[in-house]
Enzyme design. Structure first.
Site, PDB file in Angstrom:
ATOM      1  N   CYS A  11      14.622  14.434  53.135  1.00 26.90           N
ATOM      2  CA  CYS A  11      15.171  14.150  54.465  1.00 26.90           C
ATOM      3  C   CYS A  11      15.113  15.361  55.388  1.00 26.90           C
ATOM      4  O   CYS A  11      15.182  15.213  56.604  1.00 26.90           O
ATOM      5  CB  CYS A  11      16.594  13.625  54.356  1.00 26.90           C
ATOM      6  SG  CYS A  11      17.819  14.867  53.861  1.00 26.90           S
ATOM      7  N   CYS A  48      27.110  10.562  43.783  1.00 28.89           N
ATOM      8  CA  CYS A  48      27.162   9.162  43.380  1.00 28.89           C
ATOM      9  C   CYS A  48      28.560   8.665  43.705  1.00 28.89           C
ATOM     10  O   CYS A  48      29.541   9.288  43.325  1.00 28.89           O
ATOM     11  CB  CYS A  48      26.869   9.015  41.882  1.00 28.89           C
ATOM     12  SG  CYS A  48      27.141   7.340  41.258  1.00 28.89           S
ATOM     13  N   LEU A 107      11.519  30.086  63.277  1.00 26.79           N
ATOM     14  CA  LEU A 107      10.828  30.226  62.009  1.00 26.79           C
ATOM     15  C   LEU A 107      11.459  29.267  61.009  1.00 26.79           C
ATOM     16  O   LEU A 107      12.683  29.275  60.817  1.00 26.79           O
ATOM     17  CB  LEU A 107      10.913  31.659  61.482  1.00 26.79           C
ATOM     18  CG  LEU A 107       9.751  32.593  61.896  1.00 26.79           C
ATOM     19  CD1 LEU A 107       9.694  32.748  63.407  1.00 26.79           C
ATOM     20  CD2 LEU A 107       9.872  33.941  61.218  1.00 26.79           C
ATOM     21  N   ASN A 137      13.806  24.604  56.399  1.00 25.16           N
ATOM     22  CA  ASN A 137      14.235  23.656  57.437  1.00 25.16           C
ATOM     23  C   ASN A 137      15.648  23.146  57.189  1.00 25.16           C
ATOM     24  O   ASN A 137      16.037  22.101  57.688  1.00 25.16           O
ATOM     25  CB  ASN A 137      13.268  22.471  57.519  1.00 25.16           C
ATOM     26  CG  ASN A 137      13.368  21.741  58.860  1.00 25.16           C
ATOM     27  OD1 ASN A 137      13.435  22.369  59.920  1.00 25.16           O
ATOM     28  ND2 ASN A 137      13.397  20.423  58.821  1.00 25.16           N
ATOM     29  N   PHE A 173      26.195  28.081  46.642  1.00 26.06           N
ATOM     30  CA  PHE A 173      25.503  27.966  47.932  1.00 26.06           C
ATOM     31  C   PHE A 173      24.734  26.643  47.937  1.00 26.06           C
ATOM     32  O   PHE A 173      23.729  26.495  47.260  1.00 26.06           O
ATOM     33  CB  PHE A 173      24.539  29.144  48.086  1.00 26.06           C
ATOM     34  CG  PHE A 173      23.854  29.215  49.425  1.00 26.06           C
ATOM     35  CD1 PHE A 173      24.150  30.247  50.299  1.00 26.06           C
ATOM     36  CD2 PHE A 173      22.902  28.283  49.812  1.00 26.06           C
ATOM     37  CE1 PHE A 173      23.509  30.340  51.527  1.00 26.06           C
ATOM     38  CE2 PHE A 173      22.277  28.340  51.037  1.00 26.06           C
ATOM     39  CZ  PHE A 173      22.578  29.379  51.901  1.00 26.06           C
ATOM     40  N   GLY A 184      16.336  35.228  54.453  1.00 29.22           N
ATOM     41  CA  GLY A 184      16.052  35.609  55.830  1.00 29.22           C
ATOM     42  C   GLY A 184      16.597  34.602  56.822  1.00 29.22           C
ATOM     43  O   GLY A 184      17.160  34.969  57.865  1.00 29.22           O
ATOM     44  N   GLU A 190      39.253  -2.901  41.630  1.00 26.72           N
ATOM     45  CA  GLU A 190      40.220  -2.128  42.410  1.00 26.72           C
ATOM     46  C   GLU A 190      41.377  -1.538  41.603  1.00 26.72           C
ATOM     47  O   GLU A 190      41.858  -0.445  41.920  1.00 26.72           O
ATOM     48  CB  GLU A 190      40.777  -2.999  43.537  1.00 26.72           C
ATOM     49  CG  GLU A 190      39.754  -3.372  44.580  1.00 26.72           C
ATOM     50  CD  GLU A 190      40.257  -4.434  45.543  1.00 26.72           C
ATOM     51  OE1 GLU A 190      40.551  -4.096  46.699  1.00 26.72           O
ATOM     52  OE2 GLU A 190      40.357  -5.605  45.126  1.00 26.72           O
TER      53      GLU A 190
END
Length: 1344
Positions: A78, A153, A264, A268, A344, A356, A1276
């Site tokens: 994604c 999950c 940069l 992503n 992390f 970086g 439930e």
């Protein structure tokens, strides 16, 4: 492109061994979108779009030319740009195995270990495990822990996933070889004892196919033998964005000089989130991953240098290796770094994210920047100056960060790398992080300390302390640091440090992020933990006395670590004479598990795109309460590919008014908006990206209205209630009971809402057919309601509308009524445009639009005797309904009917108020008000025990209902085995031993405390509205003997279809393999009730039996005439004898329909499901962190139809309840805007949050005569047992408070987050903080 090398604009990569070539790739397109939309590989799912859930996990393989090896990485598709895949091989879940060819062992073991329920998360979990095995054929349990940090999950509770995958690990094998109980599938609990009535074997491990590495798909030889794709510079351009991939430093720096504002992009992981959720547009993106200088790793005597684009996982691996090899004194910064890296994000993020990017992003809550800042890390940066490469060195420290996400590195410069210095014997570096959840979470506050002492002493020579989460940037505390220089590090100095830090690091009362007092307390607490950790090292080295740190305080430096899971599952053994083909009572695998594990299971948005299909994007309100003064879609309609805009103007007033019961909602806001996120309009466009971009161009102008009511307290203040409320339920003589009471007590409790967070968001596809028909494929728990309201909105008769639901990727009540928000606009657009229309909400849209579990406030007054017997209770219940009624009235009623939980109270008055607020309408959620009501009851029982000075367990037993008692709504309890459940659970959990162990632990530890809590539960089974307690079924038998079964329930992951197949198999006397359920559809079974209230198996199972009995009756003469024939022969004979082989079934639940005036002798509920849970919890009093050490559960679910599914439901419900009561906090602005719109801020439990020991037993010998095959509902009822963790935490907090002289009760709202735990553990550090006066500031967030 700048530079001398010719660039290519052709994208080449491999997917599942097949070469993909694209001459015009879109730089804005993610790998996930490309896989699903272009390659039609829909096994990979969209769960969140921010890398937080793992549903989109795939494996990326690339050739590491420097190491001459192939690297296999699990990544989030994604976030991964498809343009970054040039020269890579992508493996999706479809590429490793299928049900039609051969299952991969990873797929098989997950499915057959019952680790897949709704299945939406399953492909991502499969691929995380697969990538792990490609890197380590025999991993450790710690490897598993790390591999799943980035996967969520919502269904299973994680235990069966870990149990299935544990079979791959080193720890699974033992010296017994093939005789090992873990290999032969017999378990370690004596489940193979033929005399035992219980079994503990849910799956047979010995039947798993072995893992054979030689059978794995090969890495494409074209990529392995040639570096052509790695050496190419790339330029990909679209209308809005250009993507560059330089291969040399010169090219990179020239690009940065030409485009200083360019981003940069390596992983992503930050830019992708900004583009998706903040709608940032970066016209120039540069991918520097193949620039050698940014991937360089070099070592010297003083340091290790990492290129700025080296991934975090590579840094972690090398640092761990050096920690093993080098003297401890040299690796303290390395150890500190790997400790922080473990927490992390998730592994998928760490596999691609780089240090970086962390530095240059400059997030104020970065995990690594405080470590690097405290260490004064040396950075190398470069730029082009007069055509030549110029480099300089920059130090992280004072002045490096110049503002929010800004630093001293110039826009045209590029960070080349970071030096990690080796430490000296007199130097210590430690860091701590506190988040809402330990794994894969952003920090609330983190701290790093780098201290150097005078040689062989504890006198501080120099020190640097850096903090995240306390300012717009990572900040240092120079004033406090200077105070410490030339001083011995001891308790006296720490007292001064604590006071100084409180003054040096202030935080405004309205600061973004909220939790002001907690964050300030964390600063001091984390430094104290650092002091304890460093002092421990000094003590070990003999530099300070061994008793310098009191033994009770030493554990304050410790962190929680995920223990290796221990578990047991006990259930009733089937009779030895039960036919092999009779599946009832057996742990059958979920009917769709194998398809889910291979990615073959089709969900709504997986349906192939149709010719001419459009996508619908929503225009949402940006105000909490306002009049719409202007609605202008002209800019959106001007975009090419946008076909229509819909608003309330496209419907009559009547058509626009909708709702599940009361038509007090609107398809599109008409005149006014009542909350943030209300749907104002919808744009139909060629694709999702365009529809969403166009929707943001629709201009909406508002005139604000007041008051804006967000919280329950504000509703009470303004008298903002829905009509006909309050309502009351009474029993007995309240006045007399209170007048005669030995004791009375008044109290209150409060709990927040909960996001459903089904992994599949709401989705719908509408297809217009001939004859004015509409066909809808919808992710809904209530197809008939969707059918009815679509017919209403389009003014069609219901017989022209068909709604289909094959399977849902989770629901939990959130898709019972709120699916109309998506389905109705989609259906309208399809009907008006005569084209197929689709919409699947993004996670942030879903969380903003569709509502949550109801927050509740309870105020109560209780009367009781000196031994703790409760004689009366007067309780007020308030729920926050949001702006429309939805099902809030029924949620409130169940809370009012469940507040007493398992306790008999002879005199009761319970009042209920449905509060109307400016929030999205809250709705059904697993438990439907029951958990909230029982939460109040457990507060009451504990208040009473505390006041009379008796053990809670004794007061519970004294007040328990007994068989024959009558509830406050006049229902007599016919069978109430709560004491038996309790006794079994006390024994199973070693409760009394553990209490003694906890008392000892608490005496020996000041900053860590433990608690234990017992929680019983009583949950009534039936819909609160009588007419919904009905179901239908359709049974079609074909000439070959195969059976197609349809029923009115929806498969949400709860195993309903599996159980229905089992019921039909027993009823017909045939193997399960002959029976198939295709879908739930309104043209097969009409007028269905929602799949909710835990009655899906009860009512649909009885309808299935009715259909089977009708068929059996028709077949009876044939069977009598041909007693030796097979099923297929009987069916063949019936066909030729013209006997109908189609049967309908129907069931109406008998004896229910209680109404105090019109039907006072009827039942409210058909029966009750009971259970008991006991949890042991440990808390960190300095941070508020906690860990569930053990949970034991005993549930009475009658005679289980499928123990594997039922135990999975119990474990999943427990974990969801645990999240409700401890972790999951919804964050709203004072104006009602939801902040927590995804997994980044909203934290549900992860793999690391399950109890270290997790045992579930099903009560034996307790058949239920009121449900199918003597079973009981299970969906439930177990959820409230999750509150055992909350009350254990409260007990641990009480122990901490006693340590500091605080006795008596204290408030603790649910969820008991780390902030609430820490601030309840009042001590010398929290006492340093000044609390601003209420009303003197506007808080950043409020509790609704």
């Amino acid at each position: 492109m700048s530079g001398q090398q010719q660039a290519t604009s052709v994208l080449v990569f491999f997917v599942n061994g097949k070469k993909v070539t694209d001459t015009n790739p879109d730089p804005e397109c993610t790998l996930l979108t490309y896989l699903r939309d272009k390659l039609r590989l829909c096994g990979t799912k969209l769960g969140c779009a921010e890398g937080g859930c793992g549903a989109c996990t795939v494996m990326i393989s690339r050739m590491d030319r420097g190491q001459h090896k192939i690297r296999h990485l699990a990544v989030n598709a994604c976030l991964t740009p498809v343009c970054a895949m040039h020269g890579c091989a992508v493996t999706t879940v479809e590429g490793i195995g299928s049900t039609r060819t051969r299952l991969h062992p990873v797929q098989e073991r997950l499915a057959k270990a019952h680790g897949s329920q709704c299945g939406f998360c399953t492909p991502g979990i499969v691929m995380s495990m697969y990538a792990l095995l490609r890197n380590a054929e025999q991993p450790s349990m710690r490897d598993l822990e790390v591999a799943f940090q980035g996967n969520l999950c919502r269904c299973t509770g994680y235990r069966p996933i870990l149990e299935g995958y544990k079979t791959f690990t080193k720890e699974f094998l033992c010296g017994m070889g093939e005789k090992c109980c873990r290999v032969n599938g017999k378990g370690c609990g004596g489940g193979d004892d033929p005399e035992s009535v219980t079994d503990d074997t849910l799956f047979e491990r010995s039947k798993f196919q072995p893992l054979d590495a030689s059978q794995e798909p090969i890495f494409p030889p074209e990529l392995q033998l040639s570096n052509a794709y790695d050496s190419e510079s790339l330029v990909f351009s679209s209308e809005r964005v250009t993507w560059y991939r330089p291969t040399t430093l010169q090219e990179l720096l020239q690009l940065k000089a030409a485009h200083p504002a360019a981003k940069l992009v390596v992983g992503n992981t930050e830019v992708g989130v900004e583009v998706k959720f903040k709608h940032f547009l970066y016209p120039h993106l540069i991918n520097p991953t193949l620039v050698a200088e940014l991937q360089e790793v070099r070592e010297s005597e003083e340091s290790i240098y990492f290129g700025a684009a080296v991934s975090l996982m590579e840094i972690d691996a090398l640092l761990r290796q050096r920690i093993e090899e080098l003297p401890e004194a040299q690796t303290r910064l390395f150890q500190c770094t790997v400790d922080m890296l473990h927490y992390f994000a998730g592994k998928q993020i760490r596999n691609v994210a780089c240090l970086g990017g962390n530095i240059m992003t400059g997030s104020p809550i970065s995990d690594m920047n405080p470590v690097l800042t405290a260490a004064g890390a040396r950075l190398e940066v470069a730029s082009i100056v007069e055509g030549k490469i110029s480099q300089r060195t920059v130090h992280m420290g004072t002045g490096f960060f110049t503002g929010y996400r800004r630093n001293v590195i110039e826009p045209q410069e590029v960070l080349l790398g970071i030096h990690f210095q080796k430490t000296t014997p007199d130097q210590h570096v430690v860091a701590f992080k506190q988040a809402r959840r330990r794994d894969d979470d952003i920090a609330i506050v983190n701290a790093a300390v780098n201290v150097r002492f005078e040689p062989k002493s504890n006198v501080v020579a120099e020190i640097s302390m850096a903090f995240g989460g306390m300012a717009p940037t990572t900040v240092l505390a120079p004033r406090t640091s200077q105070l410490m220089v030339k001083q011995p590090l001891d308790h006296q100095l720490l007292e001064r440090v604590a006071e100084s830090l409180c003054g040096e690091l202030p935080l405004a009362a309205s600061a973004p992020g909220g939790m002001i007092a907690y964050r300030r307390a964390l600063v001091v607490s984390l430094i104290f933990k650092a002091y304890l950790a460093i002092s421990s090292k000094l003590s070990e080295a003999g530099i300070i006395a061994g008793d310098a740190i009191p033994p009770k305080e030493r554990s304050g430096a410790e962190l929680f670590h995920t223990p290796t899971l221990r578990s047991a599952q006990l259930f009733e053994r089937v009779c030895s004479d039960q036919p092999v083909c009779d599946p009832i009572g057996r742990p059958e695998v979920h009917a769709a598990a194998l398809k889910q594990a291979t990615g073959e299971a089709i969900y709504t948005d997986d349906i192939p795109r149709m010719d001419g299909e459009l996508y619908l994007g929503f225009v949402l309100s940006t105000k909490p309460r306002a009049k719409i003064t202007k609605l202008d879609a002209s800019a959106a309609l001007a975009l090419e590919g946008v076909h229509a805009f819909f608003s309330h103007k496209d419907l009559t007033v009547h058509e626009n008014e909708v709702g599940p019961v009361f038509h007090d909602e609107h398809v599109f806001a008409a005149g006014e908006v009542h909350c943030y996120g209300q749907i104002v309009g919808a744009v139909a466009a060629d694709n999702k990206a365009l529809a969403q971009r166009a929707s943001r161009l629709v201009r909406v102008e508002y005139e604000d209205l007041s008051p804006v009511i967000v919280t329950i307290e504000q509703a009470i203040e303004h008298g903002s209630y829905f009509p006909d409320y309050p309502r009351y339920v009474t029993k007995g003589n309240m006045a007399e009971a209170f007048a005669q009471a030995e004791h009375t007590y008044e109290g209150s409790c409060r709990m927040g809402g909960q996001e459903h967070f089904y992994l599949e968001t709401h989705a719908a596809v509408a297809v217009p057919r001939d004859s004015d028909e509409l066909e809808l494929f919808c992710s809904t728990q209530h197809p008939s309601e969707v059918q009815k309201l679509v017919a209403h909105v389009t003014s069609l008769p219901a017989h022209r509308v068909v709604c289909r639901a094959k399977r849902l990727g989770g629901g939990f009540g959130g898709k019972e009524s709120r699916g109309i928000s998506v389905a109705l606009p989609v259906a309208l657009a399809a009907y008006r445009l005569r084209r197929p229309v689709r919409c699947m909400l993004d996670r942030d849209e879903d969380m903003l639009i569709t509502g949550t579990r109801h927050p509740f406030l309870f105020k109560y007054k209780v009367a009781f005797s000196s031994d703790g017997l409760i004689t009366a209770c007067d309780i007020e219940c308030y729920n926050n309904a949001g702006w429309s009624m939805d099902l809030s009235f029924s949620v409130l009623e169940r809370a009012m009917y469940h507040f007493e939980n398992c306790y008999h109270i002879p005199n009761v008055r319970v009042g209920g108020w449905v509060c109307k607020t400016n929030l999205p309408s809250n709705t059904a959620f697993r438990g439907f008000g029951g958990p909230q009501g029982m939460f109040a009851g457990e507060h009451i029982i504990r208040d009473v025990a505390r006041i009379v000075g008796r053990d809670v367990l004794d007061v519970m037993r004294l007040n328990f209902y007994r068989t024959g008692d009558t509830t406050h709504y006049n229902q007599q309890l016919e069978h109430f085995p709560i004491e038996r459940c309790l006794d079994d659970c006390l024994t199973q959990s070693r409760y009394h031993e553990r209490r003694a162990e906890i008392a000892k632990f608490n005496r020996e530890n000041r900053w860590r405390k433990r608690g234990v809590a017992v929680i019983p539960t009583k949950y009534g089974i039936a819909f609160g509205v009588m007419h919904l307690n009905q179901a239908g079924a359709l049974l079609n038998v074909y000439g070959d003997g195969s059976v197609l079964l349809s029923h009115g329930g929806v498969e949400i992951g709860q195993g309903l279809n599996t159980k229905m197949i089992q019921c039909a198999a027993r009823a017909l006397g045939i193997p399960s393999e002959l029976i198939h359920i295709s879908e739930t559809a309104t043209d097969k079974v009409p007028n269905t009730s929602p799949t909710a209230a835990s009655v899906g198996s009860d009512i649909n199972g009885m309808a299935v039996l009715d259909a089977c009995e009708k068929l059996n009756k028709r077949l009876a003469p044939i069977k009598e005439a041909l007693p030796q024939a097979t099923w297929q022969e009987w069916i063949n004979k019936a066909y030729f004898d013209r006997v109908s082989l189609s049967a309908t079934g129907f069931y109406a639940m008998p004896g229910i329909g209680y109404h105090p005036e019109t039907n006072p002798n009827a039942r409210t509920y058909s029966y009750y499901t009971n259970g008991v849970g006991i949890s042991v919890v440990e808390i960190d009093c300095l941070t508020g962190d906690h860990q569930v050490l053990s949970t034991d559960i005993v549930m009475d679910i009658g005679s289980s139809i499928n123990p594997a599914i039922d135990i999975g439901q119990i474990e999943g419900a427990f974990m969801q309840g645990y999240g409700l009561f401890t972790l999951e906090e919804l964050m709203y602005s004072p104006q009602g805007m939801l902040y927590s719109r995804g997994p980044g801020m909203y934290k549900l439990p992860g793999f690391a949050d399950i109890p270290g020991e997790f045992n579930v037993s099903l009560l034996t010998g307790a058949p239920n005569p009121r449900a199918v095959y003597s079973s009981k509902a299970v969906g439930e009822p177990p959820l409230f047992i999750g509150a055992s963790a909350f009350f254990a935490i409260k007990e641990a907090i009480a122990a901490a408070r006693q340590e500091h002289g605080l006795t008596g009760d204290f408030p603790l709202e649910a969820p008991s987050t780390s902030a609430r735990i820490r601030m309840a553990c009042q001590d010398k550090f929290t006492n340093l903080l000044e609390v601003p006066e209420a009303g003197s500031f506007t808080p950043w967030n409020i509790v609704p």
